[in-house]
Design an enzyme around this catalytic site. Structure first.
Site, short mmCIF file in Angstrom:
data_model
loop_
_atom_site.label_atom_id
_atom_site.label_comp_id
_atom_site.label_asym_id
_atom_site.label_seq_id
_atom_site.Cartn_x
_atom_site.Cartn_y
_atom_site.Cartn_z
N GLY A 51 0.25 -2.49 14.12
CA GLY A 51 -0.36 -3.76 13.73
C GLY A 51 0.71 -4.80 13.50
O GLY A 51 1.83 -4.48 13.09
N GLY A 53 1.20 -9.24 12.47
CA GLY A 53 0.63 -10.55 12.17
C GLY A 53 1.74 -11.54 11.90
O GLY A 53 2.92 -11.26 12.14
N PHE A 55 2.84 -12.58 9.08
CA PHE A 55 3.65 -12.32 7.88
C PHE A 55 4.15 -10.89 7.78
O PHE A 55 5.05 -10.61 6.99
CB PHE A 55 2.84 -12.68 6.62
CG PHE A 55 2.34 -14.09 6.61
CD1 PHE A 55 3.21 -15.14 6.37
CD2 PHE A 55 1.02 -14.38 6.88
CE1 PHE A 55 2.77 -16.46 6.38
CE2 PHE A 55 0.56 -15.69 6.89
CZ PHE A 55 1.44 -16.73 6.63
N VAL A 58 3.17 -3.52 10.93
CA VAL A 58 2.99 -2.16 10.44
C VAL A 58 3.41 -1.20 11.55
O VAL A 58 2.95 -1.32 12.70
CB VAL A 58 1.54 -1.89 10.02
CG1 VAL A 58 1.40 -0.46 9.51
CG2 VAL A 58 1.10 -2.88 8.95
N LYS A 73 4.72 -0.78 6.32
CA LYS A 73 4.51 -2.22 6.44
C LYS A 73 5.78 -2.94 6.03
O LYS A 73 6.35 -2.64 4.99
CB LYS A 73 3.33 -2.64 5.56
CG LYS A 73 3.01 -4.12 5.58
CD LYS A 73 1.82 -4.40 4.66
CE LYS A 73 1.46 -5.88 4.63
NZ LYS A 73 0.29 -6.14 3.75
N ASP A 172 -9.74 -8.93 -0.92
CA ASP A 172 -9.57 -9.13 0.52
C ASP A 172 -10.34 -8.07 1.30
O ASP A 172 -9.87 -7.54 2.30
CB ASP A 172 -8.08 -9.10 0.89
CG ASP A 172 -7.79 -9.83 2.20
OD1 ASP A 172 -8.65 -10.60 2.66
OD2 ASP A 172 -6.69 -9.63 2.75
N ASN A 177 -9.58 -4.75 6.96
CA ASN A 177 -8.86 -4.05 5.90
C ASN A 177 -9.53 -2.74 5.50
O ASN A 177 -9.21 -2.17 4.45
CB ASN A 177 -8.67 -4.95 4.68
CG ASN A 177 -7.73 -6.10 4.97
OD1 ASN A 177 -6.92 -6.03 5.88
ND2 ASN A 177 -7.85 -7.18 4.21
N ASP A 206 -4.56 -2.85 2.54
CA ASP A 206 -4.05 -4.21 2.41
C ASP A 206 -4.35 -4.81 1.04
O ASP A 206 -5.36 -5.49 0.84
CB ASP A 206 -4.58 -5.12 3.51
CG ASP A 206 -3.70 -6.36 3.68
OD1 ASP A 206 -3.02 -6.76 2.71
OD2 ASP A 206 -3.67 -6.93 4.78
#
Length: 358
Positions: A51, A53, A55, A58, A73, A172, A177, A206
């Protein structure tokens, strides 16, 4: 001869999620000089990226000492801002304080390393899971079967109730997630399994926005989070009942998975959802729709405590033929309805979906 001075011990973080830690926000720990070989490279062999993104990314990585696979992560780039560093440290603190629960991704370790440019690189190692339910929905583009939705709802509600008992709001909850567990089952969650195979376990992951329930105003950034799943009162700046905000997010997640379409981020439908006007979910029973409706009640006092959701799901079939039984099952605890009106908000408003008693 002068005695050698003992080197000062490095500072120890205060975990704001643990009892007695106080309400002070996380202060990033100072870092030393860059290591010759990063801890990540020395302890882990990276196998693949699972994964990525803006920011964080992973990786699936094998620990060189124990030979097991983990999800690691790491920050996508060096962090220079103290607020960004504190947020990463707060995520690690929340995972550590969450303890052990089958519906929460297991935490193993976290650390920070100075980067070559003078910033900080953060790492969090957790158990390796499967794909997210958001990915499943995007790939298959159709609603999840009700049996799988019921399993997701029960497991995530139990996980959130566990976190709330430990003073943690997740903040979240969304399909991206919620990860499928690597528990050996062959079916469930988006096809590919044999008929009758039990659905897989799911894990809540997350914790980047996790917030202490007792001191939410000091921790929760007002401009962060996915607005599609945020409760209406949180969008108005009210963070007094974040446990019930998690309930709304779970309801919104189930609503998305039951319709098979992504939630809107604006417009008339977005407003309707926050006012309790949900569209028909033809792939699931009226009883399941009522559970979703209850979780997404506009009034947080009308939403059920998440510890009661598994019982609501167990009774939805037997109560689906009686509007009175469903309304009674949807009643939140007495302390949540003090002040009146909450139970009526939870039970009403389903006429457009033709969920009235026969």
């Amino acid at each position: 001869p002068r005695a050698a001075r003992r080197a000062a011990s490095p500072p120890t973080a205060v975990n704001p999620f643990l009892s007695g830690a106080g309400a002070a926000p996380v202060v990033p720990a100072p870092l030393g000089p860059p290591p010759a070989l990063s801890r990540y490279r020395s302890e882990y062999k990276e196998v693949a990226t699972v994964g990525a993104g803006a920011f964080a990314r992973v990786a699936r990585a094998v620990h060189r000492l124990d030979g097991a696979e983990y999800a690691v992560k790491r920050s996508a780039a060096e962090l220079f801002d103290a607020g960004d560093r504190a947020r990463w440290q707060q995520e690690a603190a929340a995972l550590a304080a969450a303890g052990s629960h089958p519906g929460v991704v297991r935490y193993f370790s976290s650390w920070a390393e100075p980067g070559p440019a003078g910033g900080a690189l953060f790492y969090i190692a957790t158990e390796l899971c499967g794909v997210s339910l958001g990915t499943k929905r995007a790939v298959h583009g159709e609603p999840l079967p009700e049996a799988e939705l019921t399993a997701v709802a029960a497991q995530v509600a139990d996980a959130l109730a566990h976190l709330h008992r430990r003073g943690i709001a997740h903040m979240d909850v969304k399909p991206d997630n919620i990860l499928t567990g690597l528990d050996g089952h062959g079916g469930g969650f988006g096809g590919g399994g044999d008929a009758g195979t039990p659905p897989r376990s799911v894990k809540l992951a997350d914790f980047g926005l996790a917030t202490p329930l007792a001191s939410a105003a000091a921790f929760l950034p007002p401009d962060e989070g996915d607005s599609r799943y945020l409760a209406p009162e949180v969008l108005r700046g009210d963070v007094s009942r974040l446990d019930r905000a998690d309930a709304f997010a779970l309801g919104a997640t189930l609503y998305e998975l039951a319709t098979g379409a992504p939630l809107p981020s604006g417009g008339a439908t977005y407003a309707d959802i926050r006012e309790g006007r949900l569209r028909l979910m033809p792939a699931v029973s009226a009883g399941f729709q009522r559970v979703v409706k209850c979780l997404m009640a506009p009034d947080p006092a009308a939403r059920p405590a998440l510890a009661s959701v598994r019982g609501m799901l167990a009774k939805k079939k037997s109560s689906s033929g009686s509007g009175e039984a469903v309304a009674a099952q949807q009643q939140p605890p007495a302390e949540a309805t003090a002040g009146g009106g909450g139970a009526r908000a939870a039970a009403g408003g389903f006429a457009p979906l033709m969920l009235r008693p026969a």
